[in-house]
Design an enzyme around this catalytic site. Structure first.
Site, mmCIF file in Angstrom:
data_model
loop_
_atom_site.group_PDB
_atom_site.id
_atom_site.type_symbol
_atom_site.label_atom_id
_atom_site.label_comp_id
_atom_site.label_asym_id
_atom_site.label_seq_id
_atom_site.Cartn_x
_atom_site.Cartn_y
_atom_site.Cartn_z
ATOM 1 N N GLU A 147 -33.709 -44.295 33.047
ATOM 2 C CA GLU A 147 -33.753 -45.103 34.270
ATOM 3 C C GLU A 147 -34.930 -46.075 34.241
ATOM 4 O O GLU A 147 -34.789 -47.246 34.596
ATOM 5 C CB GLU A 147 -33.872 -44.192 35.505
ATOM 6 C CG GLU A 147 -32.705 -43.241 35.682
ATOM 7 C CD GLU A 147 -32.931 -41.886 35.043
ATOM 8 O OE1 GLU A 147 -32.506 -40.880 35.633
ATOM 9 O OE2 GLU A 147 -33.532 -41.833 33.939
ATOM 10 N N SER B 282 -17.264 -26.677 -6.264
ATOM 11 C CA SER B 282 -16.950 -27.113 -4.906
ATOM 12 C C SER B 282 -17.102 -28.611 -4.686
ATOM 13 O O SER B 282 -16.728 -29.104 -3.613
ATOM 14 C CB SER B 282 -17.854 -26.376 -3.905
ATOM 15 O OG SER B 282 -19.224 -26.670 -4.150
ATOM 16 N N ARG C 134 -24.569 -34.981 11.413
ATOM 17 C CA ARG C 134 -25.968 -34.555 11.255
ATOM 18 C C ARG C 134 -26.912 -35.443 12.052
ATOM 19 O O ARG C 134 -27.867 -34.967 12.673
ATOM 20 C CB ARG C 134 -26.357 -34.588 9.777
ATOM 21 C CG ARG C 134 -25.692 -33.543 8.918
ATOM 22 C CD ARG C 134 -26.088 -33.742 7.459
ATOM 23 N NE ARG C 134 -25.433 -32.778 6.579
ATOM 24 C CZ ARG C 134 -25.534 -32.782 5.251
ATOM 25 N NH1 ARG C 134 -26.263 -33.744 4.654
ATOM 26 N NH2 ARG C 134 -24.923 -31.878 4.531
ATOM 27 N N THR D 124 -25.039 -20.315 1.520
ATOM 28 C CA THR D 124 -24.884 -21.738 1.227
ATOM 29 C C THR D 124 -26.140 -22.307 0.581
ATOM 30 O O THR D 124 -26.070 -23.106 -0.356
ATOM 31 C CB THR D 124 -24.560 -22.521 2.514
ATOM 32 O OG1 THR D 124 -23.275 -22.120 2.987
ATOM 33 C CG2 THR D 124 -24.546 -24.019 2.278
ATOM 34 N N TRP E 74 -16.126 -32.473 -5.552
ATOM 35 C CA TRP E 74 -16.012 -32.504 -4.102
ATOM 36 C C TRP E 74 -14.594 -32.130 -3.717
ATOM 37 O O TRP E 74 -13.659 -32.598 -4.328
ATOM 38 C CB TRP E 74 -16.380 -33.881 -3.544
ATOM 39 C CG TRP E 74 -17.779 -34.274 -3.798
ATOM 40 C CD1 TRP E 74 -18.238 -35.131 -4.740
ATOM 41 C CD2 TRP E 74 -18.911 -33.821 -3.077
ATOM 42 N NE1 TRP E 74 -19.591 -35.274 -4.655
ATOM 43 C CE2 TRP E 74 -20.039 -34.475 -3.628
ATOM 44 C CE3 TRP E 74 -19.131 -32.956 -2.008
ATOM 45 C CZ2 TRP E 74 -21.341 -34.270 -3.161
ATOM 46 C CZ3 TRP E 74 -20.411 -32.758 -1.542
ATOM 47 C CH2 TRP E 74 -21.488 -33.404 -2.112
ATOM 48 N N ALA F 104 -14.409 -23.398 -2.410
ATOM 49 C CA ALA F 104 -14.780 -23.447 -3.823
ATOM 50 C C ALA F 104 -13.733 -22.686 -4.630
ATOM 51 O O ALA F 104 -12.992 -21.854 -4.092
ATOM 52 C CB ALA F 104 -16.161 -22.831 -4.047
#
Length: 413
Positions: A80, A201, A217, A229, A203, A195
């Site tokens: 504001e 994995s 992200r 991971t 791509w 995978a």
């Protein structure tokens, strides 16, 4: 990671199928048009204002926009004030008198590191406030609207409320549930594999899907991965556009037993200062991790020795996070779904089949009956070049029970 929970939890009402809200009076086309502009402004601050919500504001007179504003990072001006000052610089004080302001969230009415937004509105002489949704924070909670009305300002509430609640879903989740809004990202083959049996994995999904993940992200306060991971992929979890770094969100590594070595990319280099490690209390090796990570958050163990996820996410909210993007792996994704902590799902599916010997993108949910399956709705299906794209919200029963944790997040100014 915690086992399945049998209890129900209080739910933040799904803010977006973006259905029309029943029982609300119709608003003018002009007010809605200005609110859509305010929503665009709000989106510019996504991931950059936590623990504050990224609010958008538009000062206008008739169909003419006088000023625009987005909440600055903590300690900076609220939307504001930014919009009012923008209008003042461009058009002078006289143009503000009797004008209107569209704002996606109720203006605050308390003194923090910045002054109350209600006073800035009154000092500018604005005559109308068009607001998207009420701020549930205990320090606001309708007080901003009451202050303005008492001073003769017309207040119109609930303009594009569903859209505004979706914009502020992280902040609302912290205030109403005591935890951040959790977005789960999955990128798999058509049969749900991330995978091959040998671990290959890269791509599976195409470049358009990967670019979209970088955008996700950039829009979130933090990106979370589990130890499996981190060990398998050694990710950086940065946000890039066209190969160039645009932002380093906070990286949250959920590693209960501190299995990830300190040589991992999340824990080396300048970016390590923005890595938070969540582990079991007094985990072996914690002193070594404290030397390299930005923060180490110790969480009690739940049954089975896993990190208590409810406690972990309440702690992350107290540390100021409002929106977390979870990128895996399959065990963490399943644990969060079992704990009823996922709110939103983005799933990219590549047009390939890897087979049952491949690594699954989602671990066991431990369901005894089909009625216990996680329902995703409303759902949107599209394409990202060759990949299928599915987006939806975890459907919850509005009659569910107790809250996940303490109410009232931190709204720092």
């Amino acid at each position: 990671m915690s086992p399945a929970r049998s209890r129900t939890v209080k739910r933040l009402k799904a803010p977006s199928g973006l259905k029309a809200l029943s029982g609300l009076k119709a608003h003018s086309e002009r007010d809605e048009r200005m609110m859509r502009l305010a929503l665009r402004q709000a989106a510019r601050g996504d991931g950059r204002t936590h623990p504050n919500p990224s609010v958008g504001a538009i000062v206008f007179r008739g169909d003419r926009v006088l000023g625009r504003g987005t909440t600055r990072p903590p300690g900076g001006a609220h939307a504001e004030v930014v919009a009012i000052e923008s209008a003042r610089r461009r058009h002078g004080d006289r143009a503000l008198r009797g004008a209107s302001i569209a704002v996606t969230l109720e203006p605050c009415n308390f003194q923090g590191r910045t002054g109350p937004c209600t006073e800035a509105i009154l000092d500018a002489g604005l005559a109308r406030v068009v607001a998207g949704c009420r701020d549930p924070h205990p320090q606001v909670a309708g007080k901003g609207f009451r202050r303005l009305r008492r001073q003769g300002v017309e207040v119109i509430r609930g303009v594009l409320e569903a859209e505004c609640r979706y914009q502020h879903r992280g902040f609302l989740s912290v205030c109403e549930l005591g935890r951040p809004w959790v977005t789960l990202k999955l990128a798999t083959s058509l049969d749900g594999r991330i995978a091959t049996a040998s671990g290959e994995s890269r791509w599976i999904t195409g470049s358009a899907s990967r670019e979209f993940v970088h955008r996700l992200r950039d829009e979130h306060d933090a990106v979370m991965v589990g130890s499996e991971t981190a060990l398998a992929d050694d990710p950086e979890l940065t946000a890039r556009r066209g190969g160039k770094l645009v932002r380093e969100p906070i990286r949250v590594l959920l590693d209960g037993r501190l299995r990830v070595p300190t040589s991992a990319r999340l824990l080396t280099g300048p970016g390590a200062a923005r890595t938070w490690v969540v582990c079991r209390a007094r985990a072996r090796g914690i002193r070594r991790v404290r030397e390299v990570a930005g923060r180490v958050l110790e969480v009690p163990a739940a049954s089975g020795g896993h990190v208590d996820l409810d406690v972990a996410f309440q702690l992350l909210a107290r540390e100021g996070l409002t929106r977390i993007l979870v990128e895996g792996g399959g065990g963490l994704a399943a644990a969060l779904l079992r704990a009823d902590l996922v709110d939103e799902v983005h799933w990219m599916l590549a047009p390939m089949l890897i087979g049952g010997d491949g690594k699954p993108g989602l671990g066991p949910l431990e369901l005894a009956r089909l009625a216990e399956a996680v329902s995703i709705e409303p759902i949107r299906v599209g394409r990202r070049e060759r990949d299928l794209y599915v987006h939806g919200f975890v459907c919850r029963d509005s009659s569910s029970g107790a809250s996940t944790g303490k109410r009232g997040g931190s709204r720092k100014k």
